[in-house]
Scaffold this motif. Sequence first.
Motif, PDB file in Angstrom:
ATOM      1  N   ALA A  69     -10.471  16.249  -1.244  1.00  0.00           N
ATOM      2  CA  ALA A  69     -10.498  16.107   0.211  1.00  0.00           C
ATOM      3  C   ALA A  69     -10.415  14.643   0.616  1.00  0.00           C
ATOM      4  CB  ALA A  69     -11.763  16.748   0.771  1.00  0.00           C
ATOM      5  N   ARG A  70     -11.099  13.777  -0.113  1.00  0.00           N
ATOM      6  CA  ARG A  70     -11.044  12.337   0.173  1.00  0.00           C
ATOM      7  C   ARG A  70      -9.656  11.793  -0.096  1.00  0.00           C
ATOM      8  NH1 ARG A  70     -15.220   9.496  -3.389  1.00  0.00           N
ATOM      9  NH2 ARG A  70     -14.256   7.699  -2.394  1.00  0.00           N
ATOM     10  N   ALA A  71      -9.063  12.271  -1.192  1.00  0.00           N
ATOM     11  CA  ALA A  71      -7.734  11.780  -1.547  1.00  0.00           C
ATOM     12  C   ALA A  71      -6.714  12.150  -0.487  1.00  0.00           C
ATOM     13  CB  ALA A  71      -7.319  12.356  -2.893  1.00  0.00           C
ATOM     14  N   ASN A  72      -6.866  13.317   0.102  1.00  0.00           N
ATOM     15  CA  ASN A  72      -5.931  13.739   1.138  1.00  0.00           C
ATOM     16  C   ASN A  72      -6.034  12.873   2.388  1.00  0.00           C
ATOM     17  OD1 ASN A  72      -4.949  15.733  -0.462  1.00  0.00           O
ATOM     18  ND2 ASN A  72      -6.208  17.356   0.408  1.00  0.00           N
ATOM     19  N   LYS A  73      -7.134  12.153   2.536  1.00  0.00           N
ATOM     20  CA  LYS A  73      -7.323  11.294   3.699  1.00  0.00           C
ATOM     21  C   LYS A  73      -6.990   9.836   3.392  1.00  0.00           C
ATOM     22  CE  LYS A  73     -10.952  14.273   5.596  1.00  0.00           C
ATOM     23  NZ  LYS A  73     -12.380  14.383   5.978  1.00  0.00           N
ATOM     24  N   MET A  74      -6.484   9.566   2.199  1.00  0.00           N
ATOM     25  CA  MET A  74      -6.101   8.210   1.855  1.00  0.00           C
ATOM     26  C   MET A  74      -4.977   7.742   2.761  1.00  0.00           C
ATOM     27  SD  MET A  74      -6.123   8.213  -2.326  1.00  0.00           S
ATOM     28  CE  MET A  74      -5.284   6.630  -2.325  1.00  0.00           C
ATOM     29  N   ASP A  75      -5.036   6.491   3.129  1.00  0.00           N
ATOM     30  CA  ASP A  75      -3.972   5.912   3.932  1.00  0.00           C
ATOM     31  C   ASP A  75      -2.850   5.470   3.000  1.00  0.00           C
ATOM     32  OD1 ASP A  75      -2.848   4.888   6.429  1.00  0.00           O
ATOM     33  OD2 ASP A  75      -3.144   2.935   5.494  1.00  0.00           O
ATOM     34  N   SER A  76      -1.639   5.811   3.344  1.00  0.00           N
ATOM     35  CA  SER A  76      -0.505   5.524   2.456  1.00  0.00           C
ATOM     36  C   SER A  76       0.165   4.189   2.756  1.00  0.00           C
ATOM     37  CB  SER A  76       0.540   6.645   2.576  1.00  0.00           C
ATOM     38  OG  SER A  76       1.038   6.719   3.905  1.00  0.00           O
ATOM     39  N   THR A  77      -0.358   3.434   3.717  1.00  0.00           N
ATOM     40  CA  THR A  77       0.298   2.183   4.108  1.00  0.00           C
ATOM     41  C   THR A  77       0.366   1.186   2.945  1.00  0.00           C
ATOM     42  OG1 THR A  77      -0.487   2.456   6.372  1.00  0.00           O
ATOM     43  CG2 THR A  77       0.277   0.262   5.722  1.00  0.00           C
ATOM     44  N   VAL A  78      -0.775   0.904   2.334  1.00  0.00           N
ATOM     45  CA  VAL A  78      -0.808  -0.071   1.233  1.00  0.00           C
ATOM     46  C   VAL A  78       0.022   0.398   0.041  1.00  0.00           C
ATOM     47  CG1 VAL A  78      -2.297  -1.259  -0.422  1.00  0.00           C
ATOM     48  CG2 VAL A  78      -3.018  -1.041   1.968  1.00  0.00           C
ATOM     49  N   PRO A  79      -0.113   1.648  -0.405  1.00  0.00           N
ATOM     50  CA  PRO A  79       0.751   2.097  -1.503  1.00  0.00           C
ATOM     51  C   PRO A  79       2.236   1.974  -1.197  1.00  0.00           C
ATOM     52  CG  PRO A  79      -1.073   3.615  -1.248  1.00  0.00           C
ATOM     53  CD  PRO A  79      -1.151   2.655  -0.096  1.00  0.00           C
ATOM     54  N   TRP A  80       2.628   2.251   0.053  1.00  0.00           N
ATOM     55  CA  TRP A  80       4.045   2.115   0.401  1.00  0.00           C
ATOM     56  C   TRP A  80       4.483   0.652   0.340  1.00  0.00           C
ATOM     57  CZ3 TRP A  80       7.805   5.156  -0.021  1.00  0.00           C
ATOM     58  CH2 TRP A  80       7.731   6.515   0.289  1.00  0.00           C
ATOM     59  N   ILE A  81       3.642  -0.247   0.852  1.00  0.00           N
ATOM     60  CA  ILE A  81       3.975  -1.673   0.810  1.00  0.00           C
ATOM     61  C   ILE A  81       4.126  -2.147  -0.634  1.00  0.00           C
ATOM     62  CG2 ILE A  81       3.096  -3.992   1.289  1.00  0.00           C
ATOM     63  CD1 ILE A  81       1.796  -2.875   3.806  1.00  0.00           C
ATOM     64  N   LEU A  82       3.191  -1.736  -1.507  1.00  0.00           N
ATOM     65  CA  LEU A  82       3.256  -2.132  -2.917  1.00  0.00           C
ATOM     66  C   LEU A  82       4.477  -1.550  -3.603  1.00  0.00           C
ATOM     67  CD1 LEU A  82      -0.507  -1.765  -3.938  1.00  0.00           C
ATOM     68  CD2 LEU A  82       0.752  -3.878  -3.462  1.00  0.00           C
ATOM     69  N   THR A  83       4.795  -0.315  -3.283  1.00  0.00           N
ATOM     70  CA  THR A  83       5.960   0.324  -3.910  1.00  0.00           C
ATOM     71  C   THR A  83       7.244  -0.407  -3.550  1.00  0.00           C
ATOM     72  OG1 THR A  83       4.866   2.493  -3.835  1.00  0.00           O
ATOM     73  CG2 THR A  83       7.252   2.478  -4.113  1.00  0.00           C
TER      74      THR A  83
END
Length: 297
Positions: free
Chosen positions: A238-252
Amino acid sequence: MSQANGRPVNGHPRSPARTAKRDDDQTDENIFLFVPNLIGYSRVVLALASLYFMPLHPRRCSFLYSVSCLLDALDGWAARKFKQSTRFGAVLDMITDRCTTTCLLVFLATAKPAYSMIFQGLISLDFASHYMHMYATLCMGGQSESHKNVSAERSWVMNLYYTNKTVLFVACALNELFFIALYLLCFSSPLITPALLPTNGSPGNLTSPVGSSPVEPFAPAPSLLFPSPFSAAAMEMARANKMDSTVPWILTVACAPVMIFKQVVNVIQLINASQWLAEGDRRDRRKAGLDSRKKRR
């Protein structure tokens, strides 16, 4: 019972020359307990721990995996600091790098089956390139030659990659960071994982309120996946589903060019090692009188 000083050993006479050579070549140093090798063992432990948490605990997994990768630079520093550079340590370091990256790519291949062939190709390229390079160095350069000693005449790209510590560290670190960020996107971005799409107008909602439409098949309730919806795994999901994807997208996006550069280096390394082995084959065939050009003459 064996005896020294040239006396019989298990019924066979001992060669004095062989005994002297063995005493001169061997010491009582425990190579396995050298500081850089101890760091290498800790990398293996951290990598195994990250694999344990990889399916359900993205934050924990990413932290442990990242620390294991960062220690890769520390063991090289320790080897130079304590003058404990060893062939065993070099092989341990390379095997750990290959295995940890492979395990992460295997997870990505299972998480995104449509792109599994790409991840499988990256695994194959990584192993083939490094194995061919190590084997060519051993056969053509000798046992004392390091796989990082690549002359600029043979390949200026490989020479830059292996001799410039900054280039080597940045290339390896950002390559791993790219795949870690892609892994995090599997837990945070609906573009990567459609199961994270919001249901019933509520982001991250995994259950349906009373009287509303049932949950879509791609977003099952935690109770369908775990014995208890209040288990640690369900809560982490449930916590993982609420992760913000902004930082992972920037790093990718930021690390993608470096990742591509690393794959290009792997291709160049594979081609260069193949050509080096072919040179040795031609030389050996010429010495043995098997040169096809001589036969045609």
